[in-house]
Scaffold this active site. Structure first.
Site, PDB file in Angstrom:
ATOM      1  N   GLY A   1      -4.600  -1.406   5.559  1.00  0.00           N
ATOM      2  CA  GLY A   1      -3.861  -2.565   5.062  1.00  0.00           C
ATOM      3  C   GLY A   1      -4.506  -3.887   5.446  1.00  0.00           C
ATOM      4  O   GLY A   1      -4.691  -4.782   4.613  1.00  0.00           O
ATOM      5  N   ARG A   2      -4.897  -4.008   6.704  1.00  0.00           N
ATOM      6  CA  ARG A   2      -5.462  -5.289   7.172  1.00  0.00           C
ATOM      7  C   ARG A   2      -6.921  -5.474   6.744  1.00  0.00           C
ATOM      8  O   ARG A   2      -7.552  -6.463   7.112  1.00  0.00           O
ATOM      9  CB  ARG A   2      -5.288  -5.406   8.684  1.00  0.00           C
TER      10      ARG A   2
ATOM     11  N   GLU B   1      -3.848  -5.746  15.560  1.00  0.00           N
ATOM     12  CA  GLU B   1      -3.321  -4.476  15.047  1.00  0.00           C
ATOM     13  C   GLU B   1      -4.394  -3.388  15.129  1.00  0.00           C
ATOM     14  O   GLU B   1      -4.086  -2.218  15.261  1.00  0.00           O
ATOM     15  CB  GLU B   1      -2.808  -4.641  13.599  1.00  0.00           C
TER      16      GLU B   1
ATOM     17  N   HIS C   1      -4.841 -32.224  20.618  1.00  0.00           N
ATOM     18  CA  HIS C   1      -3.750 -33.052  21.145  1.00  0.00           C
ATOM     19  C   HIS C   1      -2.607 -32.185  21.623  1.00  0.00           C
ATOM     20  O   HIS C   1      -1.478 -32.657  21.754  1.00  0.00           O
ATOM     21  CB  HIS C   1      -3.299 -34.035  20.067  1.00  0.00           C
TER      22      HIS C   1
ATOM     23  N   GLU D   1      10.703  -4.919   3.805  1.00  0.00           N
ATOM     24  CA  GLU D   1      10.693  -6.332   3.432  1.00  0.00           C
ATOM     25  C   GLU D   1      10.248  -6.519   1.980  1.00  0.00           C
ATOM     26  O   GLU D   1      10.850  -7.260   1.207  1.00  0.00           O
ATOM     27  CB  GLU D   1       9.729  -7.127   4.332  1.00  0.00           C
TER      28      GLU D   1
ATOM     29  N   LYS E   1      10.472  -0.087  13.387  1.00  0.00           N
ATOM     30  CA  LYS E   1      10.984   0.147  12.031  1.00  0.00           C
ATOM     31  C   LYS E   1      12.111   1.168  12.065  1.00  0.00           C
ATOM     32  O   LYS E   1      13.158   0.986  11.431  1.00  0.00           O
ATOM     33  CB  LYS E   1       9.873   0.689  11.120  1.00  0.00           C
TER      34      LYS E   1
ATOM     35  N   LYS F   1       0.838  -1.196   0.000  1.00  0.00           N
ATOM     36  CA  LYS F   1       0.000   0.000   0.000  1.00  0.00           C
ATOM     37  C   LYS F   1       0.874   1.248   0.000  1.00  0.00           C
ATOM     38  O   LYS F   1       0.687   2.160  -0.792  1.00  0.00           O
ATOM     39  CB  LYS F   1      -0.917  -0.036   1.222  1.00  0.00           C
TER      40      LYS F   1
END
Ligand SMILES: O=P(O)(O)OC[C@H]1O[C@H](O)[C@H](O)[C@@H](O)[C@@H]1O
Length: 546
Positions: free
Chosen positions: A266-267, A352, A383, A211, A511, A205
């Site tokens: 973004g999310r 977030e 389990h 990254e 960051k 975005k």
């Protein structure tokens, strides 16, 4: 509007909490044969059974009153109307506009955004069809066989989870998702693909994410090193971004940039061109069905009365446990292999959004906000961590999610899976009393002391709440509705807590510090200006040994 804890409904809820302390869910079911029917709602192809929650009618009434007194309907309407409810960034929050097909006009600062949403969908459709029908090929003229989708956070989780979930609808195109800046993640993907038949979709975005930029640059280097020319990049690399000039400056052909907008978080962005990898994976028609499922949930959220409103009920229940039972986490249990990624998706969405400690005006809140969201795939978790769910000291509300029909009806597998899902929710609710544990052990040759001691270990407190979400089958439409349900559930809580669910300042400091540390790691003569721990760790990295 008074602050949350001063609202009359909040006071009532404190009293409800004290009263419910004396009541067990097991008893509540015994007392009321209509309980399941009373506490079930259906919407947009989903059914929510919330009967196994620690509520009674006065509690539910008080929760619904809290929603009214906290102004939830008005805040919801403000979001859908395009008001700048993301106050710290001065932005509208309009992921719902991306799946809207009914309204021809949705205004953001006086400008109608519907035409550009539709134009972008049309551009995606054309592109996806050209890839699928082989009209658009790689630089050698061969059809694309693989897609590397690069992005992180909201530009990764939605597409990845939806691609996994919709596997039964997959086109013959292999999808590979790369998020992490760890070179190993990228290198392992690149080993599997042929540059001549690989399409790269880079999604960011902001177009500033370290990254994603690093992974795209390295993928481009790999592509060029394989013998392709700079001019061939345009055939193989496309980008999705709200920062179109930055994408072009980076070297992506202007025609290959799909826009999105700063009024999409973004999310919350899988419905935008960030969803391009989903459309490539399953076809544009299925992507449209995904949007339609979400839109159906949007309509329900806007139109259903609060007491029958699925996201409202789920949001209020989550708040109930957070604020009145001190529940610090919440577990999402997918009883469908295709939905194994959902817990991670909801984790980002919710944590977030609602991991905030100040209200919209910046004042510290004096109540708990977003819980830790975690989870996994049934029956594997049974389990492992279900032990803690059943007998641990923490109260962890659970969401069980189960499609009624499997895409892979193999022998008795689906009945077994479903039985496990239902039985886990039942066991959490009813528990096992000391008397029951003792009765189970009677006649097994134990001494009285042994029996007494062992029985205590076998007691399960019960009274542990859960929701069960059913759908006929996991389809693009039901997946869309499910994700939109969790989006709106997150909204409901954030709205009542009075926080801004749509910024994420907390991720920024790391960051900034990360850039400073990187500079020291790579400097010729590092100044070692960090704290002593970080300095020592940097020194280890520079030496390459401990
Ligand atoms: O899409 P991008 O701008 O590259 O952002 C990717 C992600 O990174 C940020 O740090 C945020 O924490 C996420 O909300 C966002 O989705």
């Amino acid at each position: 509007m008074s602050t949350l804890t001063q609202l009359p409904a909040w006071q009532q809820l404190s009293q409800c909490r004290a009263r419910l302390e004396q009541q067990s869910l097991r008893q509540a079911f015994a007392d009321d044969p209509q309980r399941a029917e009373r506490y079930t709602v259906r919407a947009a192809g989903l059914m929510l059974d919330y009967a196994k929650n620690r509520i009674d009618q006065p509690t539910l009434d008080a929760l619904l009153a809290l929603a009214e007194q906290g102004g939830l309907p008005q805040l919801r309407d403000a979001m859908f109307a395009g008001e700048a409810i993301n106050n710290t960034e001065g932005r509208a929050v309009l992921h719902t506009a991306l799946r809207n097909r009914q309204r021809d006009s949705i205004l953001v600062e006086g400008e109608n955004v519907v035409p550009e949403v539709r134009a972008t969908l049309a551009k995606m459709k054309g592109f996806v069809e050209q890839i699928h029908n082989g009209e658009r090929t790689g630089y050698t003229g061969q059809a694309f066989t693989d897609v590397i989708a690069i992005g992180i956070g909201g530009s990764f989780l939605g597409p990845k989870v939806a691609t996994e979930a919709l596997r039964p609808y997959a086109k013959p195109l292999r999808m590979h998702y790369v998020a992490n800046v760890d070179g190993t993640a990228l290198a392992e993907k690149l080993k599997k693909v042929d540059p001549a038949t690989t399409l790269v979709v880079m999604s960011s975005k902001s177009f500033t994410t370290q990254e994603t930029l690093a992974n795209t640059e390295s993928t481009r280097d790999w592509f060029l090193a394989s013998g392709a020319s700079q001019a061939d990049v345009a055939k193989h690399f496309v980008a999705v971004s709200s920062n179109v000039p930055a994408a072009v400056a980076f070297g992506i052909d202007a025609d290959n940039v799909f826009p999105m907008w700063d009024w999409v978080g973004g999310r919350y962005s899988l419905w935008s061109a960030i969803g391009l990898p989903i459309a490539l994976a399953v076809g544009f028609d299925h992507f449209e069905q995904l949007l339609a499922g979400a839109e159906a949930m949007d309509r329900h959220f806007c139109e259903a009365p609060l007491e029958q409103n699925m996201p409202v009920l789920m949001g209020l229940l989550a708040l109930w446990y957070d604020n009145f039972f001190d529940a610090q986490s919440q577990v999402i249990l997918s009883y469908d292999h295709y939905l194994r990624g959902l817990p991670a998706y909801v984790q980002q969405l919710d944590m977030e959004s609602n991991g905030k400690g100040v209200d919209k005006e910046g004042n510290p809140v004096d109540y708990r906000t977003g819980p830790v969201i975690w989870g996994g795939e049934g029956t594997n978790g049974q389990h492992a961590y279900h032990q803690l769910l059943h007998q641990g000291t923490a109260l962890i509300p659970a969401d069980f999610i189960l499609p009624l029909n499997s895409h892979n009806p193999l022998g008795r597998h689906h009945n077994m899976l479903a039985a496990n899902c239902l039985a886990q929710a039942q066991a959490l609710m009813q528990g096992k009393t000391l008397e029951e544990a003792k009765a189970e052990l009677a006649g097994k040759g134990l001494s009285e002391t042994e029996l007494d001691t062992l029985a205590k270990h076998k007691v399960m407190p019960g009274n542990r709440p859960s929701n069960t979400l059913l759908m006929d089958q996991l389809t693009p439409a039901t997946l869309g509705a499910l994700i939109a349900l969790y989006e709106h559930r997150t909204f409901v809580q954030g709205a009542l807590w009075g926080i801004n669910s749509f910024d994420q300042w907390g991720v920024e400091l790391g960051k900034v510090l990360g850039n400073a540390v990187l500079a020291e790691i790579e400097a010729e003569n590092p100044a070692y200006q960090q704290d002593s721990s970080t300095n020592a760790l940097i020194a280890c990295l520079r030496k390459g040994h401990i």
